[in-house]
Motif scaffolding. Structure first.
Motif, short mmCIF file in Angstrom:
data_model
loop_
_atom_site.label_atom_id
_atom_site.label_comp_id
_atom_site.label_asym_id
_atom_site.label_seq_id
_atom_site.Cartn_x
_atom_site.Cartn_y
_atom_site.Cartn_z
N TYR A 1 10.35 70.03 35.94
CA TYR A 1 9.31 69.07 35.55
C TYR A 1 8.18 69.82 34.86
O TYR A 1 7.11 70.01 35.40
CB TYR A 1 8.79 68.30 36.77
N GLU B 1 7.93 60.37 40.09
CA GLU B 1 7.20 61.33 39.26
C GLU B 1 5.69 61.20 39.37
O GLU B 1 4.96 62.02 38.84
CB GLU B 1 7.62 61.18 37.79
N ALA C 1 6.99 65.02 34.28
CA ALA C 1 8.21 64.59 33.60
C ALA C 1 8.97 65.82 33.13
O ALA C 1 8.41 66.92 33.06
CB ALA C 1 7.88 63.68 32.42
N ARG C 2 10.22 65.62 32.81
CA ARG C 2 11.07 66.73 32.35
C ARG C 2 10.79 67.09 30.89
O ARG C 2 10.84 68.24 30.51
CB ARG C 2 12.54 66.38 32.54
N ASP D 1 11.40 61.77 28.84
CA ASP D 1 11.28 61.44 30.26
C ASP D 1 9.88 60.91 30.56
O ASP D 1 9.70 59.96 31.32
CB ASP D 1 11.61 62.65 31.12
N LEU D 2 8.86 61.51 29.92
CA LEU D 2 7.49 61.03 30.11
C LEU D 2 7.37 59.59 29.64
O LEU D 2 6.71 58.77 30.29
CB LEU D 2 6.48 61.92 29.40
N VAL E 1 8.60 57.43 32.35
CA VAL E 1 7.66 57.37 33.47
C VAL E 1 6.46 56.49 33.12
O VAL E 1 6.04 55.63 33.90
CB VAL E 1 7.21 58.79 33.89
#
Length: 157
Positions: free
Chosen positions: A65, A92, A111-112, A116-117, A120
């Motif tokens: 992350y 997350e 986030a990754r 991914d963010l 989220v």
């Protein structure tokens, strides 16, 4: 009003901050006090809610992350409990603070990567009663979360 920490409390907390796996006997030896004194101090610090446990310090980037972001949320008036419940269900979301000023809640999330963010953020925005968000990505952490300076000041007193 709760009593403040004294120098021995601060020295004990500094010792445990640096070496959280130390036992009571080793703490007593390093501090030059009786084992019972250390145990009594730990019990009192725990009872007062100052010492909440010994979680490991985790590197979220090393866990995959690597992106940290902060969001200021404006929410429907009187609906904080529902929003906090929804945010708590998002893995997350690491922290949420109720704030004054612009916005109602301040959220730290991880986030990754950017994709991914986005996922989220979409989950956060999709929480019931969230009206508006403003998100910023952290580029670095020049001053990480800390209490050491406060403990060091108390330890010197």
């Amino acid at each position: 009003m709760s009593e403040s920490l004294d120098a021995l409390d601060a020295r004990l907390l500094l010792l445990l901050t640096d070496s959280p796996r130390l036992g009571v006997l080793e703490c007593a030896r390093r501090l030059g006090v009786a084992r019972g004194t250390v145990q009594a101090r730990l019990d009192r610090l725990t009872e007062r809610g100052i010492l909440g446990g010994f979680p490991p310090e985790l590197d979220l980037a090393a866990m995959g992350y690597g992106l940290t972001a902060f969001a200021v949320l404006e929410i429907a008036q009187g609906r904080r409990a529902e929003v906090v419940t929804a945010l708590s269900a998002i893995d997350e979301v690491c922290e949420v603070y109720a704030t004054t000023g612009q916005g109602d809640l301040f959220v730290r999330m991880v986030a990754r990567d950017n994709d991914d963010l986005q996922r989220v953020v979409d989950e956060v925005v999709g929480a019931p009663y969230v009206r508006r968000t403003s998100t910023s990505i952290a580029l670095s952490t020049p001053v990480p979360p800390r209490v050491r300076p406060l403990l060091e000041r108390l330890a010197r007193s």
